[in-house]
Design a protein around this motif. Sequence first.
Motif, PDB file in Angstrom:
ATOM      1  N   ILE A   1       0.852  -1.184   0.000  1.00  0.00           N
ATOM      2  CA  ILE A   1       0.000   0.000   0.000  1.00  0.00           C
ATOM      3  C   ILE A   1       0.895   1.244   0.000  1.00  0.00           C
ATOM      4  O   ILE A   1       2.013   1.227   0.554  1.00  0.00           O
ATOM      5  CB  ILE A   1      -0.918  -0.048   1.246  1.00  0.00           C
ATOM      6  CG1 ILE A   1      -2.061   0.943   1.145  1.00  0.00           C
ATOM      7  CG2 ILE A   1      -0.154   0.160   2.521  1.00  0.00           C
ATOM      8  CD1 ILE A   1      -3.083   0.778   2.276  1.00  0.00           C
ATOM      9  N   ASP A   2       0.405   2.301  -0.609  1.00  0.00           N
ATOM     10  CA  ASP A   2       1.142   3.559  -0.636  1.00  0.00           C
ATOM     11  C   ASP A   2       1.386   4.017   0.808  1.00  0.00           C
ATOM     12  O   ASP A   2       0.454   4.048   1.608  1.00  0.00           O
ATOM     13  CB  ASP A   2       0.276   4.587  -1.390  1.00  0.00           C
ATOM     14  CG  ASP A   2       1.093   5.733  -1.929  1.00  0.00           C
ATOM     15  OD1 ASP A   2       2.334   5.611  -1.982  1.00  0.00           O
ATOM     16  OD2 ASP A   2       0.480   6.756  -2.287  1.00  0.00           O
ATOM     17  N   GLY A   3       2.618   4.363   1.118  1.00  0.00           N
ATOM     18  CA  GLY A   3       2.918   4.872   2.461  1.00  0.00           C
ATOM     19  C   GLY A   3       3.622   3.871   3.366  1.00  0.00           C
ATOM     20  O   GLY A   3       4.143   4.239   4.410  1.00  0.00           O
ATOM     21  N   LEU A   4       3.638   2.592   2.977  1.00  0.00           N
ATOM     22  CA  LEU A   4       4.261   1.579   3.847  1.00  0.00           C
ATOM     23  C   LEU A   4       5.757   1.462   3.561  1.00  0.00           C
ATOM     24  O   LEU A   4       6.168   1.313   2.409  1.00  0.00           O
ATOM     25  CB  LEU A   4       3.611   0.206   3.609  1.00  0.00           C
ATOM     26  CG  LEU A   4       4.181  -0.936   4.453  1.00  0.00           C
ATOM     27  CD1 LEU A   4       3.743  -0.805   5.917  1.00  0.00           C
ATOM     28  CD2 LEU A   4       3.764  -2.300   3.912  1.00  0.00           C
ATOM     29  N   GLU A   5       6.554   1.523   4.610  1.00  0.00           N
ATOM     30  CA  GLU A   5       7.981   1.211   4.466  1.00  0.00           C
ATOM     31  C   GLU A   5       8.136  -0.306   4.570  1.00  0.00           C
ATOM     32  O   GLU A   5       7.737  -0.898   5.579  1.00  0.00           O
ATOM     33  CB  GLU A   5       8.806   1.891   5.568  1.00  0.00           C
ATOM     34  CG  GLU A   5      10.272   1.590   5.436  1.00  0.00           C
ATOM     35  CD  GLU A   5      11.123   2.135   6.585  1.00  0.00           C
ATOM     36  OE1 GLU A   5      12.346   2.026   6.479  1.00  0.00           O
ATOM     37  OE2 GLU A   5      10.555   2.650   7.568  1.00  0.00           O
ATOM     38  N   PRO A   6       8.719  -0.954   3.534  1.00  0.00           N
ATOM     39  CA  PRO A   6       8.806  -2.418   3.548  1.00  0.00           C
ATOM     40  C   PRO A   6       9.472  -2.960   4.819  1.00  0.00           C
ATOM     41  O   PRO A   6      10.456  -2.395   5.301  1.00  0.00           O
ATOM     42  CB  PRO A   6       9.652  -2.738   2.308  1.00  0.00           C
ATOM     43  CG  PRO A   6       9.422  -1.582   1.390  1.00  0.00           C
ATOM     44  CD  PRO A   6       9.254  -0.380   2.290  1.00  0.00           C
ATOM     45  N   GLY A   7       8.919  -4.030   5.346  1.00  0.00           N
ATOM     46  CA  GLY A   7       9.487  -4.666   6.532  1.00  0.00           C
ATOM     47  C   GLY A   7       9.029  -4.046   7.830  1.00  0.00           C
ATOM     48  O   GLY A   7       9.501  -4.434   8.902  1.00  0.00           O
ATOM     49  N   THR A   8       8.123  -3.065   7.750  1.00  0.00           N
ATOM     50  CA  THR A   8       7.664  -2.387   8.968  1.00  0.00           C
ATOM     51  C   THR A   8       6.136  -2.303   8.991  1.00  0.00           C
ATOM     52  O   THR A   8       5.469  -2.758   8.063  1.00  0.00           O
ATOM     53  CB  THR A   8       8.210  -0.942   9.059  1.00  0.00           C
ATOM     54  OG1 THR A   8       7.461  -0.095   8.170  1.00  0.00           O
ATOM     55  CG2 THR A   8       9.683  -0.864   8.702  1.00  0.00           C
ATOM     56  N   ASN A   9       5.633  -1.660  10.033  1.00  0.00           N
ATOM     57  CA  ASN A   9       4.186  -1.407  10.141  1.00  0.00           C
ATOM     58  C   ASN A   9       3.889   0.099  10.027  1.00  0.00           C
ATOM     59  O   ASN A   9       2.864   0.558  10.497  1.00  0.00           O
ATOM     60  CB  ASN A   9       3.642  -1.966  11.456  1.00  0.00           C
ATOM     61  CG  ASN A   9       4.169  -1.235  12.688  1.00  0.00           C
ATOM     62  OD1 ASN A   9       4.995  -0.318  12.565  1.00  0.00           O
ATOM     63  ND2 ASN A   9       3.700  -1.628  13.857  1.00  0.00           N
ATOM     64  N   HIS A  10       4.834   0.847   9.450  1.00  0.00           N
ATOM     65  CA  HIS A  10       4.673   2.303   9.410  1.00  0.00           C
ATOM     66  C   HIS A  10       5.343   2.861   8.161  1.00  0.00           C
ATOM     67  O   HIS A  10       5.914   2.102   7.369  1.00  0.00           O
ATOM     68  CB  HIS A  10       5.263   2.930  10.680  1.00  0.00           C
ATOM     69  CG  HIS A  10       6.686   2.529  10.950  1.00  0.00           C
ATOM     70  ND1 HIS A  10       7.745   3.023  10.221  1.00  0.00           N
ATOM     71  CD2 HIS A  10       7.218   1.659  11.845  1.00  0.00           C
ATOM     72  CE1 HIS A  10       8.869   2.496  10.673  1.00  0.00           C
ATOM     73  NE2 HIS A  10       8.592   1.649  11.654  1.00  0.00           N
ATOM     74  N   GLY A  11       5.301   4.168   8.013  1.00  0.00           N
ATOM     75  CA  GLY A  11       5.970   4.824   6.889  1.00  0.00           C
ATOM     76  C   GLY A  11       7.362   5.290   7.283  1.00  0.00           C
ATOM     77  O   GLY A  11       7.721   5.261   8.474  1.00  0.00           O
ATOM     78  N   THR A  12       8.136   5.748   6.302  1.00  0.00           N
ATOM     79  CA  THR A  12       9.523   6.137   6.598  1.00  0.00           C
ATOM     80  C   THR A  12       9.600   7.311   7.576  1.00  0.00           C
ATOM     81  O   THR A  12      10.534   7.403   8.354  1.00  0.00           O
ATOM     82  CB  THR A  12      10.286   6.527   5.309  1.00  0.00           C
ATOM     83  OG1 THR A  12       9.462   7.425   4.574  1.00  0.00           O
ATOM     84  CG2 THR A  12      10.589   5.315   4.460  1.00  0.00           C
ATOM     85  N   ALA A  13       8.585   8.180   7.541  1.00  0.00           N
ATOM     86  CA  ALA A  13       8.606   9.338   8.449  1.00  0.00           C
ATOM     87  C   ALA A  13       8.651   8.901   9.909  1.00  0.00           C
ATOM     88  O   ALA A  13       9.154   9.626  10.770  1.00  0.00           O
ATOM     89  CB  ALA A  13       7.372  10.204   8.207  1.00  0.00           C
TER      90      ALA A  13
END
Length: 283
Positions: free
Chosen positions: A42-54
Amino acid sequence: MPSGAVPSGTYGVGAAVTKPNCPEPPSNYSPFQAPGTVVKDIDGLEPGTNHGTAADKYAYPASVVNQWLQKPSTQPKNKKIVFVTFDDGPTTKFTGEQLDNLEKAGARATFFMIAPQIRDVNKNMLTRSLKMGNALAIHSYSHDYKYLYHGSAADKAKHISCDWDWAIAQNRAVLGSDYFSSAFRHPGGHMSWSNLSQSDAALAKRGVSWIDWNAMSGDADVQRPTTVPGYLEMVKKSIKESDNPNVVVILNHDTFGKQMTAEAMPSILSWLKSQGYEFGVIS
Ligand SMILES: [Zn+2]
């Protein structure tokens, strides 16, 4: 802060979303058909995490936050961090209202979701949440106390890990194959149940740690506050009583009927800011 070890193998990041190797847990939703393919993130997801890069700079693994709660001497000495958490969503109305509240306050939160409910909300809302800097974590697939906690320690381990396997499969079918969250909140809270060490070990094998809370708005209490100021007072009182002021994890809900939590959140967030807390998320 990095999210810690992300497992490989069946539940590894980037794998095709396959049907878990155990019967589907009871749920109010129609049976979930895992797609059997790699799902685009999905747009906004940082791969390997549950959140975005911010969120990288204020995302802490559940194991770290749990350690801070269990052993206050390990807490950061010179800063105050608050983790605002919402359980039992997402719901279009209440999750949406809490996102508005967080945005206005410049705050962020961790949403412990009931996985099949993400079928009910627009993907744009989940993207919005990630882009705002929030984290989308796992609460349950079934949210069924009888299924999760009945029987021996081995039964609990089998059902809780199966529930998690279905929850991450469901989340990946919507959020993408690279979604991973180390944070798991037990329905009812880990603190409410006994004989969970086998279950904890089964989750640890998956790279997952449980996380409870040490403060609350009281919105799920039988004798919950009846006014908006009452919710803020409950937050203040529970923080004071936890005797754990530098790391605070606040339990709230963004599910059906939690209108007063949505109305109280602006004053709760504003008070937390006035007390010098940084807002973190649990990865
Ligand atoms: Zn719950």
